[in-house]
Motif scaffolding. Structure first.
Motif, mmCIF file in Angstrom:
data_model
loop_
_atom_site.group_PDB
_atom_site.id
_atom_site.type_symbol
_atom_site.label_atom_id
_atom_site.label_comp_id
_atom_site.label_asym_id
_atom_site.label_seq_id
_atom_site.Cartn_x
_atom_site.Cartn_y
_atom_site.Cartn_z
ATOM 1 N N VAL A 147 3.070 -2.662 9.534
ATOM 2 C CA VAL A 147 1.402 -2.643 9.366
ATOM 3 C C VAL A 147 1.241 -2.117 8.076
ATOM 4 N N ASN A 148 0.378 -3.296 7.260
ATOM 5 C CA ASN A 148 0.239 -3.052 6.051
ATOM 6 C C ASN A 148 1.409 -2.968 4.991
ATOM 7 N N GLY A 149 2.405 -3.906 5.200
ATOM 8 C CA GLY A 149 3.611 -3.672 4.594
ATOM 9 C C GLY A 149 4.764 -2.860 4.801
ATOM 10 N N LYS A 150 4.356 -1.821 5.837
ATOM 11 C CA LYS A 150 5.466 -0.776 6.250
ATOM 12 C C LYS A 150 5.740 -0.776 7.696
ATOM 13 N N SER A 151 7.150 -0.852 7.818
ATOM 14 C CA SER A 151 7.443 -0.756 9.391
ATOM 15 C C SER A 151 7.403 0.588 9.940
ATOM 16 N N ILE A 152 6.871 0.500 10.961
ATOM 17 C CA ILE A 152 6.234 1.597 11.980
ATOM 18 C C ILE A 152 7.005 1.723 13.264
ATOM 19 N N ASP A 153 6.938 3.046 13.720
ATOM 20 C CA ASP A 153 7.438 3.188 15.243
ATOM 21 C C ASP A 153 6.153 3.369 15.890
#
Length: 129
Positions: free
Chosen positions: A95-101
């Motif tokens: 999301v928006n360039g950041k890996s998320i859980d």
């Protein structure tokens, strides 16, 4: 008596509410729009029911991409917001360039799953009551 005078009646009240067809007036409404990858421009409505994203045809949002897990991610409505959850996918959800859980989605967020990129749109509509 002036003939142009009409009986007094309550004026309509305008209220801004999140709305989803077939759900209560307080249910959130949102959509994902494909902005990159196969099916650019396709829109997927989000509402009260959880949405499954993945490679299989049984998913609500199928993505035909070998880098996408069979059941890759889900989006659910909670407390008037949408939560995007990675389902322990092999290649992750961004999301928006950041890996998320897990991420709370905000209007305009860009979501990358495999080679597909979606834009999350949340909209308020005005109802006259």
């Amino acid at each position: 008596m002036n003939q142009d005078t009409k009986p007094t009646s309550p004026a309509p009240v305008s209220r801004s509410r999140k709305r989803n067809e077939g759900a209560g007036a307080d249910a959130p409404f949102g959509k994902l729009v494909v902005i990159y990858g196969e099916h650019v421009g396709k829109e997927y409505r989000l509402g009260a029911k959880p949405v499954l994203i993945g490679r299989t045809d049984q998913c609500d949002i199928p993505i035909n991409d070998s880098s996408v897990s069979r059941e890759h991610a889900s989006i659910e409505s909670k407390d008037g917001r949408f939560l995007l959850r990675d389902l322990r996918s092999t290649n992750g959800t961004v999301v928006n360039g950041k890996s998320i859980d897990v991420a709370v989605l905000n209007h305009g967020d860009k979501i990358r799953i495999g080679r597909a990129v979606f834009k999350f749109l949340e909209r308020e509509i005005t109802l006259t009551i």
